[in-house]
Write a protein that holds these residues in place. Structure first.
Motif, PDB file in Angstrom:
ATOM      1  N   SER A 133      45.493  54.971   1.248  1.00 27.39           N
ATOM      2  CA  SER A 133      46.669  54.119   1.076  1.00 27.39           C
ATOM      3  C   SER A 133      47.828  54.902   0.486  1.00 27.39           C
ATOM      4  O   SER A 133      48.977  54.760   0.925  1.00 27.39           O
ATOM      5  CB  SER A 133      46.329  52.931   0.171  1.00 27.39           C
ATOM      6  OG  SER A 133      45.352  52.096   0.758  1.00 27.39           O
ATOM      7  N   ILE A 137      51.591  55.695   2.018  1.00 31.64           N
ATOM      8  CA  ILE A 137      52.841  55.433   1.300  1.00 31.64           C
ATOM      9  C   ILE A 137      53.709  56.681   1.257  1.00 31.64           C
ATOM     10  O   ILE A 137      54.920  56.628   1.501  1.00 31.64           O
ATOM     11  CB  ILE A 137      52.534  54.929  -0.129  1.00 31.64           C
ATOM     12  CG1 ILE A 137      51.886  53.544  -0.077  1.00 31.64           C
ATOM     13  CG2 ILE A 137      53.813  54.891  -0.971  1.00 31.64           C
ATOM     14  CD1 ILE A 137      51.352  53.066  -1.412  1.00 31.64           C
ATOM     15  N   MET A 140      55.363  57.369   4.634  1.00 28.41           N
ATOM     16  CA  MET A 140      56.475  56.454   4.892  1.00 28.41           C
ATOM     17  C   MET A 140      57.701  56.826   4.059  1.00 28.41           C
ATOM     18  O   MET A 140      58.836  56.824   4.555  1.00 28.41           O
ATOM     19  CB  MET A 140      56.052  55.016   4.585  1.00 28.41           C
ATOM     20  CG  MET A 140      55.089  54.444   5.588  1.00 28.41           C
ATOM     21  SD  MET A 140      55.870  54.224   7.209  1.00 28.41           S
ATOM     22  CE  MET A 140      54.655  53.227   8.028  1.00 28.41           C
ATOM     23  N   ILE A 141      57.481  57.136   2.804  1.00 36.06           N
ATOM     24  CA  ILE A 141      58.601  57.516   1.936  1.00 36.06           C
ATOM     25  C   ILE A 141      59.279  58.766   2.482  1.00 36.06           C
ATOM     26  O   ILE A 141      60.509  58.872   2.498  1.00 36.06           O
ATOM     27  CB  ILE A 141      58.113  57.741   0.489  1.00 36.06           C
ATOM     28  CG1 ILE A 141      57.697  56.408  -0.136  1.00 36.06           C
ATOM     29  CG2 ILE A 141      59.207  58.401  -0.352  1.00 36.06           C
ATOM     30  CD1 ILE A 141      57.069  56.542  -1.510  1.00 36.06           C
ATOM     31  N   TYR A 243      60.715  52.064   9.203  1.00 35.01           N
ATOM     32  CA  TYR A 243      59.668  52.576   8.319  1.00 35.01           C
ATOM     33  C   TYR A 243      59.624  51.844   6.990  1.00 35.01           C
ATOM     34  O   TYR A 243      58.560  51.742   6.360  1.00 35.01           O
ATOM     35  CB  TYR A 243      59.854  54.084   8.138  1.00 35.01           C
ATOM     36  CG  TYR A 243      59.778  54.783   9.468  1.00 35.01           C
ATOM     37  CD1 TYR A 243      58.553  54.967  10.098  1.00 35.01           C
ATOM     38  CD2 TYR A 243      60.930  55.180  10.142  1.00 35.01           C
ATOM     39  CE1 TYR A 243      58.471  55.551  11.348  1.00 35.01           C
ATOM     40  CE2 TYR A 243      60.862  55.763  11.395  1.00 35.01           C
ATOM     41  CZ  TYR A 243      59.624  55.941  11.996  1.00 35.01           C
ATOM     42  OH  TYR A 243      59.553  56.503  13.240  1.00 35.01           O
ATOM     43  N   LEU A 247      56.330  50.112   5.553  1.00 39.52           N
ATOM     44  CA  LEU A 247      55.855  50.346   4.190  1.00 39.52           C
ATOM     45  C   LEU A 247      55.624  49.038   3.447  1.00 39.52           C
ATOM     46  O   LEU A 247      54.597  48.861   2.785  1.00 39.52           O
ATOM     47  CB  LEU A 247      56.880  51.208   3.441  1.00 39.52           C
ATOM     48  CG  LEU A 247      56.574  51.535   1.980  1.00 39.52           C
ATOM     49  CD1 LEU A 247      55.291  52.333   1.859  1.00 39.52           C
ATOM     50  CD2 LEU A 247      57.738  52.295   1.345  1.00 39.52           C
ATOM     51  N   GLN A 250      52.880  46.360   5.418  1.00 36.05           N
ATOM     52  CA  GLN A 250      51.519  46.816   5.696  1.00 36.05           C
ATOM     53  C   GLN A 250      50.493  46.060   4.849  1.00 36.05           C
ATOM     54  O   GLN A 250      49.467  45.584   5.358  1.00 36.05           O
ATOM     55  CB  GLN A 250      51.414  48.317   5.415  1.00 36.05           C
ATOM     56  CG  GLN A 250      50.062  48.920   5.656  1.00 36.05           C
ATOM     57  CD  GLN A 250      49.831  49.300   7.094  1.00 36.05           C
ATOM     58  OE1 GLN A 250      48.798  48.977   7.657  1.00 36.05           O
ATOM     59  NE2 GLN A 250      50.776  49.990   7.711  1.00 36.05           N
ATOM     60  N   SER A 389      44.413  50.586   5.816  1.00 34.04           N
ATOM     61  CA  SER A 389      45.728  51.019   6.296  1.00 34.04           C
ATOM     62  C   SER A 389      45.623  52.394   6.941  1.00 34.04           C
ATOM     63  O   SER A 389      45.191  53.358   6.301  1.00 34.04           O
ATOM     64  CB  SER A 389      46.723  51.079   5.130  1.00 34.04           C
ATOM     65  OG  SER A 389      46.873  49.819   4.527  1.00 34.04           O
TER      66      SER A 389
END
Length: 424
Positions: A133, A137, A140-141, A243, A247, A250, A389
């Motif tokens: 997970s 994250i 995505m960041i 995105y 984020l 999800q 995820s």
């Protein structure tokens, strides 16, 4: 989560910088290609080439790692990525860009395989899900941050190509200086595509079309924004919205997945994606565009995880890891075809064809899921494994890691049932 971050922060930081570099190139090439006079279909070939390279790399990288080791593969591919990013503005030809994108897709796939192997090795049974997970994250960041960097320079110059090259080069320093000893590497035996389809037709068809839709979103959003006449700043916000949605949405969808039937949620998520696509196509306005992008992106990533979970619901624990290679291949084929279809449609229909393609691809998922609902009864929610995820751009290592989490969840559930039966 804090424990995972403390033990793997350098690896995660490096991955985030890699994703910044990868995120910039997709948007930047869409802008620069238009400035160079490339047609929409030529740009679709360029974008599709990345996914062809990624698919090829996901199958070849494990063999490279076995021959020369993680660190050599990681460092070599990272150097190639940095070099290719600088070559783009010096070789402004669609054929050259297609070859460069093919090569950089191969390299990124190998880098992800290596980095995810280290992440998997650093995690244990108690925190493996949290590690995956957190990895999601960070990815995505990285992509979201990349869109902010697109506005700092002139896309017709060199600086925006130099920035991701430098970031990618820097990304390898914290990883190579702090990783644990090289982990053992192995991949699971494969389940044939025919067998996989017999077990879960919706999983196979759904992942094929969701993979295509995700690739359209990832590869062609920058091309759409340029064709639609968005300014550089508005284009960066538009791409980031996809995105940001992925984020933030999800985990709510993952929470619902453990409480609502998989097929119902797959149909609902795909329907939201279709409605958002049609809204962007039919209702003009920049605010509408951002909101639609948010919900399209917010549905796309979870849909892949839902389809993977749905497939696992019909697999035996010993088959789950074996299924990962087949699912990766199906997703890869869809990812190659998706941008090509978008480019072909956007040629005669204009920029709006981008959203029409997304809507059609997700509509196929809805139609097939509804039809499958009439062919086989759904597995009760309390008998399904938990949602994990995982994104469509994940390497085989991340997908196999997700499969391991499913196996552990299924085994824990079976043990719990046996204990309850014993008490009764």
């Amino acid at each position: 989560m804090i424990q995972v971050l403390g033990s793997s922060w350098a690896l995660l930081l490096g991955i985030m910088l890699l994703m910044v570099g990868n995120g910039i190139q997709g948007t930047l090439l869409g802008i620069r290609g238009a400035l160079e006079g490339f047609s929409t279909f030529e740009m679709s070939i360029v974008m599709s080439s990345y996914f062809a390279g990624f698919l090829f790399g996901s199958r070849m990288a494990p063999e490279l790692i076995r021959k020369v080791g993680h660190i050599r593969v990681f460092a070599a591919l990272g150097s190639f990525i940095s070099a290719v990013l600088i070559l783009y503005p010096t070789l402004t030809d669609p054929v050259a860009w297609s070859l460069l994108r093919l090569f950089i897709g191969f390299c990124f796939s190998g880098v992800y395989v290596t980095a995810e192997s280290w992440l998997n090795n650093a995690a244990d049974n108690q925190n493996r899900g949290k590690a995956l997970s957190l990895y999601l994250i960070v990815q995505m960041i990285g992509i979201i941050v990349a869109q902010g960097l697109v506005v700092v320079g002139d896309p017709s110059g060199f600086i925006l190509f130099v920035i991701p090259s430098v970031l990618v080069s820097i990304a390898f320093a914290p990883i190579l200086l702090s990783v644990s000893p090289t982990p053992p590497f192995d991949t699971a035996r494969r389940l044939t595509l025919r067998k996989l389809f017999e077990i879960s037709p919706l999983g196979v068809i759904g992942i094929l079309f969701v993979g295509a839709a995700y690739a359209v979103m990832f590869g062609m959003a920058g091309v759409y924004g340029t064709e639609a006449g968005l300014s550089k700043e508005n284009l960066s916000y538009f791409v980031a919205s996809f995105y940001l949605g992925g984020l933030l949405l999800q985990y709510p969808i993952g929470w619902l997945s453990d409480r609502i039937g998989r097929r119902v949620l797959i149909i609902a998520a795909a329907t939201i994606g279709v409605v958002a696509s049609l809204t962007a196509y039919l209702i003009p306005g920049y605010g509408t565009l951002l909101l639609s992008a948010f919900f399209i992106g917010g549905m796309m990533g979870p849909l892949y995880g839902l389809l993977l979970a749905h497939t696992n619901d019909y697999l035996e624990p010993e088959e789950m890891a074996a299924a990962s290679a087949g699912m990766m291949f199906i997703n890869g084929v869809g990812a190659i075809v998706g941008p090509l279809a978008a480019g072909w449609i956007m040629g005669p229909l204009g920029a709006g064809g981008f959203f029409l393609v997304l809507g059609v691809l997700l509509s196929v998922v809805i139609a097939y899921a509804v039809w499958r609902s009439t062919q086989r009864a759904a597995i009760p929610v309390d008998e399904t494994a938990g949602y994990v995820s995982v994104m469509p751009q994940a390497s085989p290592v991340a997908v196999e890691l997700a499969q391991e989490i499913y196996v552990e969840a299924r085994e824990d559930a079976q043990e719990s049932v046996e204990e309850t039966d014993a008490k009764v």
